[in-house]
Design an enzyme around this catalytic site. Structure first.
Site, PDB file in Angstrom:
ATOM      1  N   ASP A  82       0.968  -1.133   0.025  1.00  0.00           N
ATOM      2  CA  ASP A  82       0.117   0.239   0.061  1.00  0.00           C
ATOM      3  C   ASP A  82       0.941   1.381  -0.017  1.00  0.00           C
ATOM      4  OD1 ASP A  82      -2.268  -1.663   0.262  1.00  0.00           O
ATOM      5  OD2 ASP A  82      -2.322  -1.578   2.606  1.00  0.00           O
ATOM      6  N   TYR A 305      -9.035   2.013  -2.737  1.00  0.00           N
ATOM      7  CA  TYR A 305      -8.334   1.820  -1.341  1.00  0.00           C
ATOM      8  C   TYR A 305      -9.144   2.556  -0.428  1.00  0.00           C
ATOM      9  CZ  TYR A 305      -4.480   0.894   1.626  1.00  0.00           C
ATOM     10  OH  TYR A 305      -3.762   0.603   2.821  1.00  0.00           O
TER      11      TYR A 305
END
Length: 879
Positions: A82, A305
């Site tokens: 991420d 996300y």
């Protein structure tokens, strides 16, 4: 992972690192030669640049071995964690452990779609070492804070307590709100309501002014019950007399009609924080549950996300939202120009887009319903509606306020009524944001439709009724409003809010009463200790400033080592944690765990919960138990006096034990209700023999005889001292109960109750039972079935997650809360989730792999030597 592999094609091999592969060493993992050095206390070399000692988890070692195998045939390594501090740190740890000899690139994506994955491969970058530094600083900071301060709370408040940089500030917020409620003084006020009728139409009105002076409302009183401005306060008698006079008059004249236009704009698309808030308000999801569902939606490719501070949408997303709004609601549904939003969050990082449906065109909830479970569909629909609405036109409305006057009992009474009509609904066609409970809501009139009225119209008044009101304290925090408060104060990160709330609930600092978060007396003790001895560390501004400093490190504007040096050892601007700890002085644990309840008693929190310490006239004290479900703000001096004066529950004779004829009584003791078998009175001691005067006295050694102790038994939690009967009491005295004999070992199996709940015992092997009733009901077959399961598999743990059946065992895979933390299980094989990871990090594919690895490994061998640890050299690579 399968989706990403499919988008990349055969030229790539996609493997998961399953979150963090290593973390700061626990005390047991510190090598013996380092335990007496500066590394030994925290697994951090505080004397040499705060260099951390990292160790790979068991899961991490397997991951590294698997990745190294794949690297042998690779010509390039792409790190795709991420794009935030945590993700950047995971990538850096992988790089440190793998030591690849092939080129390394960093790829990032915010949605799992083909276009996003291909774009990420084509637009790689270098590792951002400033982000790594920020994450490492945060981890070291939390270790220094947590280990030292938690040690003090455990010694002075109780075992099982802890302190943390963010959890302590969150706990203090909840406690502070309860303190406000405890100090609050309610004020009463009255008004008059009536129905005004014009022809066949009627509407509700409320008395607003009397002889031109405004009537009191709840917002006119402060928290001490005092008026903040000059208003008319009606008593009950005055309100009833006035209502009767108005009813007798029966009409009123319209003296004013005021119409005001207004507009409402849509809210921005979701950030992590606002998603958690709305999921709590509208879907009754906890923050933790909402994030778990959002994680699944992201992994399945339905949303972008879900850990983000940003309210921004990409050009692609703005076009998709506007296109869908026009298709569903018409050309006027969107303004001429796209909307953009500024983030008002105090510490927004804005590394990602806002949370939105993925792709360049949005799928409607109806079109994806067959691919999602119930909670996934509900949350997807919420995200979809919010995103589309964020690009829609303002809603337009007109609010009309009518004033009616009538004369009654020689006074002029003015009533008002308001009504709002939307002339253009705009974004409200798609979505309207929920709202938290606020004080003053009771004074707001419900929206209603008003008839066409003109000044001078005479209306009839009927159903005139006096209404009594009392001011109310600020509402308790809910998960949604606590998340909002944390974000507004800049405490923690939105991505951590769910875990923060989970921690303070699991620590029993707060409990949920409906949606409200109620602090325990344990939380009061912990917060008082921190406020009195670690004031800076629970100061809201100081805690938020730490986040600002971490941001500065992430931007490369602040140096990690220099900052940690100041935080720990102090400077001119900051006292320093080490100085605070070295100068704590004596801490009176008894006073820390005490709260005065007026002049009536002192509330103390002990090992077995809260109790009142009540002074007696002779200087002694007596203990009065406090019901566990009584909230702190409900323990007023009046309630305390009621508990003190209540007849002492217990000493009720249930009957006689048929085996020995002794009375069995139920009592209410310091640690709760219990049973006691009353012993017969001891015989009077025999008089000493008379010795003739002048005769020598013989010294006779008296044998000390211990007084016999009565048999006692605790009541189950489900039992009440008021209703328990003799039959049940005799069953409790018969414990432990022999369930049967294990046919294999011939060892007896007993069922009994203990300080940690009901359990089975076979020799030294004990297994928990799910309820106290099982102690009397469980059969030998059921007991043997429990013993046939892996230890701790039968624990009554909530499912944090549930997946499809495991392809090997064909049993459902679940993630549960266990004795040593969260673990993955298929009912036969259990795998603990490694440190640094949460249930949210585990997907179905990862869970299957974890179970397969555990089966392949077989039973764990007995450890005869200390396992090797890996250390990290000073951070030379991050220059």
């Amino acid at each position: 992972m399968k989706s990403i592999q499919g988008y990349l094609g055969d030229g790539y091999e996609v493997l998961s690192s399953v979150g963090h592969i290593r973390d700061l060493a626990d005390k047991k993992d510190i090598p013996a030669e380092l335990k007496k050095t500066s590394v030994g206390k925290y697994s951090i070399d505080i004397e040499n640049g705060f260099t951390p000692l990292y160790v790979e988890s068991e899961r991490g070692k397997k991951t590294v071995a698997e990745l190294k195998r794949a690297l042998k045939n690779a010509d390039e390594l792409l790190l795709a964690t991420d794009e935030d501090r945590e993700g950047e740190a995971i990538a850096w740890h992988l790089l440190e452990a793998l030591k690849p000899k092939v080129p390394v690139k960093r790829m990032v994506f915010h949605e799992i779609t083909k276009d996003a994955i291909r774009a990420a491969v084509d637009n790689t970058r270098d590792l951002d070492l400033a982000l790594v530094d920020a994450q490492e600083t945060r981890r070291i900071l939390d270790r220094l804070y947590g280990w030292d301060v938690s040690d003090v709370t455990r010694r002075k408040v109780g075992q099982g307590t802890s302190a943390g940089r963010v959890q302590s500030a969150a706990t203090r917020l909840v406690v502070d709100r309860e303190r406000e409620r405890m100090a609050f003084v309610s004020a009463s006020y009255w008004d008059v309501e009536a129905l005004a009728a014009s022809g066949q139409e009627s509407f509700a009105t409320r008395l607003a002014r009397l002889d031109g002076a405004p009537l009191a409302r709840g917002t006119d009183f402060d928290d001490a019950g005092q008026l903040k401005k000059a208003v008319v306060v009606l008593t009950e008698t005055q309100a009833r007399e006035l209502a009767a006079a108005i009813e007798a008059r029966s009409d009123a004249t319209v003296t004013a009609v005021e119409a005001k236009p207004g507009t409402r704009s849509p809210k921005p698309p979701f950030t992590t924080s606002t998603l958690q808030q709305e999921a709590g308000r509208k879907l009754s999801m906890s923050a933790k549950h909402a994030m778990g569902v959002a994680q699944r939606l992201y992994e399945k490719g339905f949303i972008t996300y879900m850990r983000t501070d940003s309210t921004a949408l990409s050009t692609q997303a703005v076009t998709a939202a506007r296109t869908q709004a026009v298709a569903l609601y018409g050309d006027k549904a969107v303004p001429a120009n796209p909307r953009s939003y500024r983030n008002n969050s105090k510490n927004a990082q804005e590394a990602h887009e806002a949370i939105r449906p993925s792709g360049e065109s949005f799928r409607t909830p109806a079109s994806v319903a067959s691919s999602l479970d119930r909670d996934e569909l509900r949350l997807y629909e919420l995200i979809w509606k919010r995103t589309v609405a964020s690009q829609m036109s303002d809603a337009k409305y007109e609010t009309t306020t009518v004033t009616l006057e009538t004369e009654a009992a020689g006074r002029v009474a003015a009533f008002t009524a308001s009504g709002t009509v939307y002339t253009f609904k705009g974004f409200l066609e798609a979505y309207e944001e929920g709202r938290d409970e606020k004080r003053g809501d009771a004074d707001k009139s419900d929206d209603q439709s008003l008839p066409a009225l003109a000044v001078g119209d005479v209306l009839s008044l009927r159903d005139v009724e006096p209404k009594g009101h009392a001011t109310s304290p600020k509402p308790r925090y809910t998960e949604a409003s606590l998340v909002k408060a944390l974000e507004e104060k800049g405490i923690g990160r939105p991505s951590t809010f769910a875990s923060i709330i989970d921690v303070i609930i699991n620590r029993e600092y707060v409990t949920k009463r409906g949606q409200a978060l109620v602090p325990s007396w344990l939380a009061f003790s912990v917060v008082r200790l921190l406020e009195e001895h670690f004031a800076d560390l629970v100061d809201y501004d100081f805690t938020a400033a730490l986040e600002d400093d971490l941001d500065a490190i992430a931007r490369g504007e602040q140096q990690r080592v220099a900052w940690l040096q100041e935080f720990y050892f102090g400077s001119e601007n900051h006292v320093g944690l080490r100085h605070i700890l070295d100068n704590l002085g004596e801490i009176d644990a008894r006073e820390i765990n005490a709260t005065k309840i007026g002049d009536v008693a002192t509330l103390r929190f002990g090992r077995y919960g809260p109790y009142l310490d009540v002074p007696n006239d002779d200087g002694t004290t007596r203990i009065v138990n406090v019901p566990g479900d009584l909230a702190p703000d409900e323990l007023t001096p009046e309630k305390a006096r009621e508990l003190i004066d209540a007849p002492i529950a217990g000493d009720r004779v249930l009957g006689q034990n048929p085996d020995n004829g002794r009375d069995i009584v139920v009592k209410d003791g310091r640690f709760g209700p219990y049973l006691e078998e009353v012993l017969p009175p001891e015989p009077e001691p025999e008089p000493e023999p008379v010795v003739a005067e002048g005769a020598p006295k013989k010294r006779v050694a008296k044998k000390k005889v211990e007084a016999p102790k009565p048999r006692r038994a605790s009541l189950f939690k489900s039992m009440s001292p008021e209703t328990i009967d003799l039959e049940t009491a005799l069953k409790l005295f018969s414990l432990p109960r022999t369930v049967g004999v294990d046919p294999e070992t011939q060892a007896p199996i007993t069922a009994q109750n203990g300080p940690y709940g009901p359990y089975l015992k076979k020799g030294t092997d004990s297994r928990s039972l799910t309820s106290e009733d099982q102690i009397f009901d469980i059969t030998l077959e059921q007991a043997l079935e429990i013993y046939a399961q892996p230890k701790y598999a039968n624990r009554a743990a909530s499912f944090l997650k549930e997946f499809e059946a495991d392809p090997v065992s064909a049993k459902p895979i679940r993630i549960k809360d266990g004795r040593f933390g969260a673990y993955v299980t298929d009912g036969t094989t259990n795998v603990t989730i490694p440190r640094g990871q949460t249930a949210d990090d585990i997907t179905f594919e990862i869970a299957v792999q974890m179970l397969a690895d555990k089966r392949a490994k077989g039973p764990a061998p007995k450890r005869t030597t200390r396992r090797a640890t890996t250390t990290r050299k000073p951070a030379a690579k991050k220059k």
